[in-house]
Motif scaffolding. Structure first.
Motif, PDB file in Angstrom:
ATOM      1  N   HIS A 276      35.671  27.109  15.378  1.00 12.94           N
ATOM      2  CA  HIS A 276      35.137  26.837  16.709  1.00 12.94           C
ATOM      3  C   HIS A 276      33.947  27.730  17.040  1.00 12.94           C
ATOM      4  O   HIS A 276      33.036  27.308  17.746  1.00 12.94           O
ATOM      5  N   HIS A 281      31.419  22.608  19.862  1.00 11.74           N
ATOM      6  CA  HIS A 281      32.367  21.493  19.987  1.00 11.74           C
ATOM      7  C   HIS A 281      32.286  20.944  21.407  1.00 11.74           C
ATOM      8  O   HIS A 281      32.401  21.709  22.360  1.00 11.74           O
ATOM      9  N   TRP A 284      37.615  20.817  22.357  1.00  9.43           N
ATOM     10  CA  TRP A 284      38.388  21.618  21.391  1.00  9.43           C
ATOM     11  C   TRP A 284      39.295  20.728  20.536  1.00  9.43           C
ATOM     12  O   TRP A 284      39.696  19.658  20.964  1.00  9.43           O
ATOM     13  N   TRP A 290      45.757  24.105  15.898  1.00  8.60           N
ATOM     14  CA  TRP A 290      45.664  25.574  16.001  1.00  8.60           C
ATOM     15  C   TRP A 290      46.954  26.225  15.512  1.00  8.60           C
ATOM     16  O   TRP A 290      46.975  27.395  15.136  1.00  8.60           O
TER      17      TRP A 290
END
Lengths: 330, 109
Positions: A276, A281, A284, A290
């Motif tokens: 990121h 981006h 997200w 994640w």
């Protein structure tokens, strides 16, 4: 300071509360933070049924946060289901808006579901892929369009694209990809694009446009609600089990279970942060990515199995005590 | 009995000569350890609960001072025995260490 006593169980507060508060009045020169940390730590240990344990709060925190995160991921996944379905016509429309002279053709099938693995909706047939290393293929389905032949003037097309993106109110960033060409990420409302100008050694350039949806607001709402519910539930569950048994076997199950839960998070989280930070981006990546899910769903499942077993043994341990306490018939 | 923690030893010692309330114990432990051990309230009451459960200390009486509850603790008989045993153990170790140190002390020329 009185509020800090709420970390202790109610019965304990009733018995000890006034006395602890009386003693606290005397600690005039001691840092309030130090006193607060001390009361919270011992209050939690007491609440978890292990006042003498130096590690129970750490284990409880690991379990609580993990439960919160996985529940948040599930909550956000539910929220993600509210995205508008994608249709090929939408990609064609955007391609015509941004690169009108290129006559890009839709080159993807109508998505069969909002989220797919290898182009197919999740089903029992996906279990093997999900568990045995291909879980990372699970993701949002997209639609796309591409040029049929090499572009005559790729630099001019890129300039046109920039101009149309600005005019259309898109947010966008560009990246030069030394390996294959030029990439533009763009987003507007609930549309996000990945437009690539592929440059080949012989000078030809092909354009590809991919479209999917950014995270909807309800994914955040679902994530927050999921985290709160998961964390509260996890803490209560841990406390319940902790008060029921002192079994070393249960502790081992808990330790290994948490290892299998946390390992994917520890592996995936830094990579996602790096990813990121390395490029812009519009939205997200989904929360479950994640947490290393479902790419590493096998360790997660294994950890879940061990933790469920630990809870089951805790439940049975209490039942055994009760049976032993029953009056002898006759 | 397993080896006693320092804080436990100090709390029992603080109660050896008279009954004390919570902060009285904290002050006495600090004095006994020459300020090295500072018990915070959470630690103190967790220790008192544990020692009471082990039968080493007992609740003595309660007083209300300026509207605040003050509870006093005393050393139980079992606590007196345990403290004496731990004290003897430490004395024996200390005596042994002193004896070794005397033999190693360099002789003056």
């Amino acid at each position: 300071m009185r509020r800090l006593l709420f970390f202790y169980p109610r019965a304990y507060r009733r018995d000890r509360g006034p006395e602890i508060l009386e003693t606290l009045q005397e600690y005039a020169g001691t840092s309030r933070t130090r006193l607060a940390v001390n009361l919270i730590r011992h209050g939690l240990r007491t609440r978890l049924g292990r006042p003498a344990s130096r590690t129970v709060v750490v284990w409880a925190a690991l379990f609580t946060v993990a439960c919160g995160l996985f529940a948040a991921a599930f909550g956000s996944w539910v929220g993600w289901q509210t995205i508008r379905p994608l249709h090929e016509s939408e990609a064609a429309q955007v391609a015509a808006e941004l690169l009108p002279t290129q006559n890009l053709k839709v080159d993807t099938d109508e998505p069969p579901a909002k989220f797919v693995i290898y182009g197919q909706p999740l089903g029992w047939y996906s279990v093997r892929d999900l568990l045995l290393g291909d879980g990372g293929e699970y993701g949002q389905s997209g639609v796309g369009a591409g040029s049929n032949g090499p572009a005559d003037h790729p630099e001019r097309d890129l300039a046109t694209l920039r101009e149309n993106l600005r005019r259309g109110g898109w947010e966008f960033r560009e990246y030069v990809r030394p390996d294959y060409g030029h990439e533009v990420y763009a987003g507007r409302g609930d549309q996000q694009l990945d437009i690539t100008f592929y440059e080949y050694n012989y000078g030809a350039s092909y354009i590809s446009l991919g479209m999917d949806r950014p995270a909807p607001a309800l994914a955040t709402v679902g994530g927050v609600l999921g985290f709160l519910a998961g964390a509260v539930g996890g803490f209560l569950l841990f406390g319940w089990a902790s008060r029921r048994t002192r079994s070393v076997f249960v502790k081992l199950l808990l330790g290994f279970g948490l290892f299998f839960w946390w390992a994917p998070i520890v592996l995936a989280f830094p990579q996602m942060v790096e990813h990121h930070l390395s490029e812009w981006h519009y939205s997200w990546h989904p929360l479950w990515e994640w947490l290393g899910q479902p790419a590493l769903s096998l360790p997660f499942l294994l950890g879940t199995g061990l933790l469920v077993l630990a809870l089951a043994i805790s439940a049975l341990a209490r039942a055994q005590v009760r049976r032993a306490d029953d009056p002898v018939p006759g | 009995m397993s080896e006693m923690r320092e804080a436990t030893f100090l709390i029992l010692t603080a109660l050896a000569d008279e009954v004390r309330h919570g902060y009285g114990i904290v002050q006495e432990v600090s004095a006994l350890s020459e300020g090295r051990v500072a018990l915070l309230p959470g630690t103190l009451y967790a220790a008192l609960d544990r020692l009471a459960a082990q039968g080493l200390v007992e609740r003595d009486r309660e007083e209300v001072v300026e509207g605040r509850l003050r509870r006093y603790y005393r050393l139980a008989e079992h606590g007196r025995t345990a403290l004496a045993a731990e004290s003897a153990r430490l004395r024996q170790l200390s005596t042994a260490a002193d004896a070794r140190l005397r033999t190693l002390r360099p002789r003056s020329v």
